[in-house]
Design an enzyme around this catalytic site. Sequence first.
Site, PDB file in Angstrom:
ATOM      1  N   TYR A  54      -9.019 -12.279  -9.008  1.00 44.83           N
ATOM      2  CA  TYR A  54      -8.902 -10.939  -8.666  1.00 44.83           C
ATOM      3  C   TYR A  54     -10.343 -10.206  -8.642  1.00 44.83           C
ATOM      4  CZ  TYR A  54      -4.162 -11.092  -8.164  1.00 44.83           C
ATOM      5  OH  TYR A  54      -2.856 -11.456  -7.494  1.00 44.83           O
ATOM      6  N   ARG A  57     -11.645 -11.031  -5.312  1.00 46.58           N
ATOM      7  CA  ARG A  57     -11.178  -9.942  -4.334  1.00 46.58           C
ATOM      8  C   ARG A  57     -11.806  -8.749  -4.389  1.00 46.58           C
ATOM      9  NH1 ARG A  57      -4.958 -10.423  -4.160  1.00 46.58           N
ATOM     10  NH2 ARG A  57      -5.206  -9.302  -2.351  1.00 46.58           N
ATOM     11  N   ASN A  88      -0.634  -3.641   0.325  1.00 39.57           N
ATOM     12  CA  ASN A  88      -1.766  -3.845  -0.095  1.00 39.57           C
ATOM     13  C   ASN A  88      -2.166  -3.052  -1.431  1.00 39.57           C
ATOM     14  OD1 ASN A  88      -1.499  -5.082   2.523  1.00 39.57           O
ATOM     15  ND2 ASN A  88      -2.585  -3.237   3.528  1.00 39.57           N
ATOM     16  N   VAL A  89      -3.057  -4.019  -2.010  1.00 37.29           N
ATOM     17  CA  VAL A  89      -3.854  -3.685  -3.342  1.00 37.29           C
ATOM     18  C   VAL A  89      -5.265  -3.027  -3.037  1.00 37.29           C
ATOM     19  CG1 VAL A  89      -2.049  -5.020  -4.736  1.00 37.29           C
ATOM     20  CG2 VAL A  89      -4.470  -6.078  -3.796  1.00 37.29           C
ATOM     21  N   ASP A  90      -5.676  -3.139  -1.853  1.00 36.72           N
ATOM     22  CA  ASP A  90      -6.863  -2.611  -1.413  1.00 36.72           C
ATOM     23  C   ASP A  90      -6.993  -1.043  -1.449  1.00 36.72           C
ATOM     24  OD1 ASP A  90      -6.361  -3.673   1.976  1.00 36.72           O
ATOM     25  OD2 ASP A  90      -6.416  -1.591   1.079  1.00 36.72           O
ATOM     26  N   HIS A 105       2.729  -2.897  -4.745  1.00 38.50           N
ATOM     27  CA  HIS A 105       2.438  -4.282  -5.306  1.00 38.50           C
ATOM     28  C   HIS A 105       1.147  -4.031  -6.285  1.00 38.50           C
ATOM     29  CE1 HIS A 105       4.600  -6.708  -2.043  1.00 38.50           C
ATOM     30  NE2 HIS A 105       5.302  -6.054  -2.926  1.00 38.50           N
ATOM     31  N   GLY A 170       1.375  -4.343  10.233  1.00 37.07           N
ATOM     32  CA  GLY A 170       0.572  -5.466   9.394  1.00 37.07           C
ATOM     33  C   GLY A 170       1.339  -5.938   8.314  1.00 37.07           C
TER      34      GLY A 170
HETATM   35  N1  APR Z   1      -3.286  -5.907  13.144  1.00 36.22           N
HETATM   36  C1  APR Z   1      -1.993  -5.675  12.713  1.00 36.22           C
HETATM   37  N2  APR Z   1      -1.181  -6.818  12.085  1.00 36.22           N
HETATM   38  C2  APR Z   1      -1.813  -8.039  11.855  1.00 36.22           C
HETATM   39  C3  APR Z   1      -3.280  -8.129  12.279  1.00 36.22           C
HETATM   40  C4  APR Z   1      -3.911  -7.159  12.780  1.00 36.22           C
HETATM   41  N3  APR Z   1      -5.246  -7.046  13.228  1.00 36.22           N
HETATM   42  N4  APR Z   1      -3.744  -9.506  11.919  1.00 36.22           N
HETATM   43  C5  APR Z   1      -2.545 -10.037  11.216  1.00 36.22           C
HETATM   44  N5  APR Z   1      -1.622  -9.080  11.599  1.00 36.22           N
HETATM   45  C6  APR Z   1      -0.216  -9.363  10.764  1.00 36.22           C
HETATM   46  C7  APR Z   1       0.305 -10.801  10.802  1.00 36.22           C
HETATM   47  O1  APR Z   1       0.747 -11.047  12.151  1.00 36.22           O
HETATM   48  C8  APR Z   1       1.275 -10.810   9.823  1.00 36.22           C
HETATM   49  O2  APR Z   1       2.471 -10.291  10.445  1.00 36.22           O
HETATM   50  O3  APR Z   1      -0.203  -8.899   9.450  1.00 36.22           O
HETATM   51  C9  APR Z   1       0.661  -9.587   8.778  1.00 36.22           C
HETATM   52  C10 APR Z   1       0.411 -10.320   7.421  1.00 36.22           C
HETATM   53  O4  APR Z   1       1.509 -11.006   7.023  1.00 36.22           O
HETATM   54  P1  APR Z   1       1.190 -11.290   5.301  1.00 36.22           P
HETATM   55  O5  APR Z   1      -0.182 -12.361   5.609  1.00 36.22           O
HETATM   56  O6  APR Z   1       2.143 -12.251   4.810  1.00 36.22           O
HETATM   57  O7  APR Z   1       0.918 -10.195   4.664  1.00 36.22           O
HETATM   58  P2  APR Z   1       2.042  -9.096   4.020  1.00 36.22           P
HETATM   59  O8  APR Z   1       3.213  -9.211   4.817  1.00 36.22           O
HETATM   60  O9  APR Z   1       1.191  -7.806   3.550  1.00 36.22           O
HETATM   61  O10 APR Z   1       2.459 -10.121   2.567  1.00 36.22           O
HETATM   62  C11 APR Z   1       3.221  -9.238   1.836  1.00 36.22           C
HETATM   63  O11 APR Z   1       2.848 -11.219   0.021  1.00 36.22           O
HETATM   64  O12 APR Z   1       1.163 -12.344  -0.969  1.00 36.22           O
HETATM   65  C12 APR Z   1       2.055 -11.188  -1.111  1.00 36.22           C
HETATM   66  O13 APR Z   1       1.657  -9.578  -2.489  1.00 36.22           O
HETATM   67  C13 APR Z   1       1.165 -10.207  -1.446  1.00 36.22           C
HETATM   68  O14 APR Z   1       1.575  -8.058  -0.779  1.00 36.22           O
HETATM   69  C14 APR Z   1       1.561  -9.223  -0.360  1.00 36.22           C
HETATM   70  C15 APR Z   1       2.770  -9.756   0.295  1.00 36.22           C
END
Ligand code: APR
Length: 228
Positions: A54, A57, A88-90, A105, A170
């Site tokens: 962390y 990050r 998102n944690v950002d 989260h 996203g």
């Molecule tokens: N614009 C929009 N969406 C995008 C872009 C972009 N430029 N680039 C990628 N994506 C999409 C991908 O297609 C995908 O569907 O963003 C999504 C990212 O998915 P994950 O990586 O699974 O992220 P997330 O859904 O936020 O994960 C959820 O998982 O690991 C845990 O706690 C962590 O909060 C996180 C949770």
Amino acid sequence: MKKKIVILSGAGISAESGIKTFRDSGGLWESYDVQEVASIDGWYANPQLVNDFYNERRKQLKEAEPNQAHRIIAELERDFDVTVITQNVDDLHDRAGSSHIIHLHGELCKICNESKSYTVDIGYEPLEYGRLAPDGTLFRPFIVWFGEAVPLLLDAINEVKTADIVIIIGTSLNVYPAASLFEYAPRNSLIYLIDPNEVSVSSSRIEWIKEKATVGMELLKTKLYDLL
Ligand code: APR
């Protein structure tokens, strides 16, 4: 009465700010074992490794800036009642100027005691491993890890239940309970999903905008103002 928009955002909205997503190719979980660095068991097994993860990050976040998608969402507050519920944690929604954010989260810029009853905002600085909270417990990242409860879930559900418009942006909708939040949207509400890739979600109610966040939000903004 302003129409209410609820944003359900995930890592993809921060991708264009240079922050890695989790499950895309090149994502965070390709280089780290999620159980080792993002679960409560991982913390108990090797707190120093988790703390370093962390700290890294947080250091990267310092170099990132909100992008146009974050900014459009903040600007919508001029004409809509906007709530951001983010996985998102950002702090990019915060820095973009959104004023009502639920960090489902946790928050990367905060640390907390073991029971999470006491938090400190450390910004982008590293947490020195071994630093103790006032109650004598080890300070830890203020993150909801796998295996932990999601304390703000009910607040989030109540926000979605009163939405006129829900914008999913996203997120791969892989992680529960966050992934099920949109299902609480009222029957007569509009649901949009912005993602350049296919997201496996079974709901005919969702209008998919197959674009990256900055482009998708620009397009959707026009649609939203046509609804006014
Ligand atoms: N614009 C929009 N969406 C995008 C872009 C972009 N430029 N680039 C990628 N994506 C999409 C991908 O297609 C995908 O569907 O963003 C999504 C990212 O998915 P994950 O990586 O699974 O992220 P997330 O859904 O936020 O994960 C959820 O998982 O690991 C845990 O706690 C962590 O909060 C996180 C949770």
